[in-house]
Design an enzyme around this catalytic site. Structure first.
Site, PDB file in Angstrom:
ATOM      1  NE  ARG A 107     -23.894  16.719  -8.894  1.00  0.00           N
ATOM      2  CZ  ARG A 107     -24.478  17.442  -9.852  1.00  0.00           C
ATOM      3  NH1 ARG A 107     -24.087  17.318 -11.111  1.00  0.00           N
ATOM      4  NH2 ARG A 107     -25.446  18.277  -9.563  1.00  0.00           N
ATOM      5  CG  HIS A 134     -30.220  17.552  -7.483  1.00  0.00           C
ATOM      6  ND1 HIS A 134     -29.303  18.303  -6.771  1.00  0.00           N
ATOM      7  CD2 HIS A 134     -30.022  17.874  -8.789  1.00  0.00           C
ATOM      8  CE1 HIS A 134     -28.596  19.028  -7.602  1.00  0.00           C
ATOM      9  NE2 HIS A 134     -29.010  18.795  -8.834  1.00  0.00           N
ATOM     10  CD  GLN A 137     -32.194  22.050 -10.111  1.00  0.00           C
ATOM     11  OE1 GLN A 137     -31.019  21.863 -10.411  1.00  0.00           O
ATOM     12  NE2 GLN A 137     -32.873  23.107 -10.526  1.00  0.00           N
ATOM     13  CB  CYS A 261     -32.801  20.020 -12.633  1.00  0.00           C
ATOM     14  SG  CYS A 261     -32.451  18.381 -13.306  1.00  0.00           S
ATOM     15  NE  ARG A 289     -28.912  24.180  -8.148  1.00  0.00           N
ATOM     16  CZ  ARG A 289     -28.238  23.091  -8.570  1.00  0.00           C
ATOM     17  NH1 ARG A 289     -28.455  22.643  -9.789  1.00  0.00           N
ATOM     18  NH2 ARG A 289     -27.419  22.426  -7.777  1.00  0.00           N
TER      19      ARG A 289
END
Ligand code: CP
Length: 306
Positions: A107, A134, A137, A261, A289
């Protein structure tokens, strides 16, 4: 396996639509097995390195718990505690980690850093959120929609808010999963026009109401993502009128879902109460997730590596 042969997950476009569909279905299956208490440990002796240059709750816990549940192990690496923070080139770090671990997730604010890392890595690299995308997600979001409403292909999705990494990921998802996407973003905060043009089922609209009307899924995100904190005052002004509340959701279809998210700012992009509205799938989305990332790890380490 050589550097060029390893599969990476830097954006949804790295997998075919069929592969993405199989990962989503597998996430649903792994969730069922987990809830039934079935022990499934195919990643024994496998290690995931997790490089976080930005904060995280969901992504970190999902990868760490997921790796453990699959029988493997995860190592958390922050720039403060590694030589990355002291300027060691990212490519050198990629070469070294490739010899020690089986998969890496990163990240970072700079998407180019993830691309540079992946180019030098001989093990799979996962984008755990960058300035551009992302994708992890989106696996959880699509899994959640499929669990609640069935196929997402052909559905109407509204993205209301900042044309940043989540919006970009929805644009790729529209293309790969075959849904229609309407995006409402204020002037100056619209998504990359080239990316919008890359998909023929994505439309920029003039108002949040126009996006939300008759939608099957309404999605929003924070007005100031990580790295944009200095712009909060300017953004609050620009995004006024873009809050998703009950009245806006009422414009959508009767069985529409709301997703975000997280983390969220109640009173800004979402009203104080909408996250607990019966139409909100936000908590299920967050929980997914775990399962979708387990399916991703399994795919990269077992399915795609044979
Ligand atoms: N949505 C998301 O990626 O959450 P975290 O920033 O907590 O990982």
């Amino acid at each position: 396996m050589t550097v060029n042969e390893s599969r990476h997950f830097l954006s949804l476009l790295d997998f075919s639509p069929e592969e993405l569909g199989s990962v989503v279905d597998r996430g649903i299956e792994l969730k069922r097995l987990h809830h039934e208490g079935v022990l499934y440990e195919p990643l024994k002796n496998r290690t995931l390195a997790m490089i976080f240059q930005l904060s995280s709750t969901r992504t970190r816990v999902a990868f760490e718990a997921g790796m453990q549940q699959l029988g493997g192990h995860a190592i958390f690496l922050s720039p403060d505690d590694t030589q990355l923070g002291r300027g060691e080139p990212i490519e050198d770090t990629a070469r070294v980690l490739s010899g020690m671990v089986d998969v890496v997730m990163i990240r970072t604010t700079k998407h180019a850093d993830i691309e540079a890392f992946a180019a030098a890595s001989s093990v799979p690299v996962i984008n755990a959120m960058s300035s551009r995308f992302h994708p992890c997600q989106l696996l959880a979001d699509v899994q959640t929609f499929v669990e609640r409403r069935g196929e997402i292909a052909g559905r109407e999705v509204a993205f209301i808010g900042d044309g940043y990494n989540m919006c970009n990921s929805y644009i790729n998802a529209a293309r790969q999963f075959g849904f229609n996407l309407r995006i409402a973003s204020p002037e100056g905060f619209q998504p990359d026009p080239q990316l919008v043009a890359s998909s023929n089922n994505v439309q920029l609209v003039d108002s949040p109401a126009e996006a939300a009307r008759d939608a099957d899924l309404v999605v929003t995100d924070v007005w100031s993502s990580m790295g944009h904190e200095q712009e909060q005052a300017r953004r609050r002004e620009a995004f006024s009128g873009y809050q998703v509340d009950a009245a806006m959701l009422d414009l959508a279809n009767d069985d529409a879902l709301l997703m975000h998210c997280l983390p969220a700012h109640r009173g800004q992009e979402v009203s104080e109460t909408i996250m607990d509205d019966p139409r909100s799938a936000i908590w299920q989305e967050a929980g997914n997730r775990l399962h979708s990332q387990k399916a991703l790890l399994e795919f990269l380490l077992l399915t795609a590596s044979v």
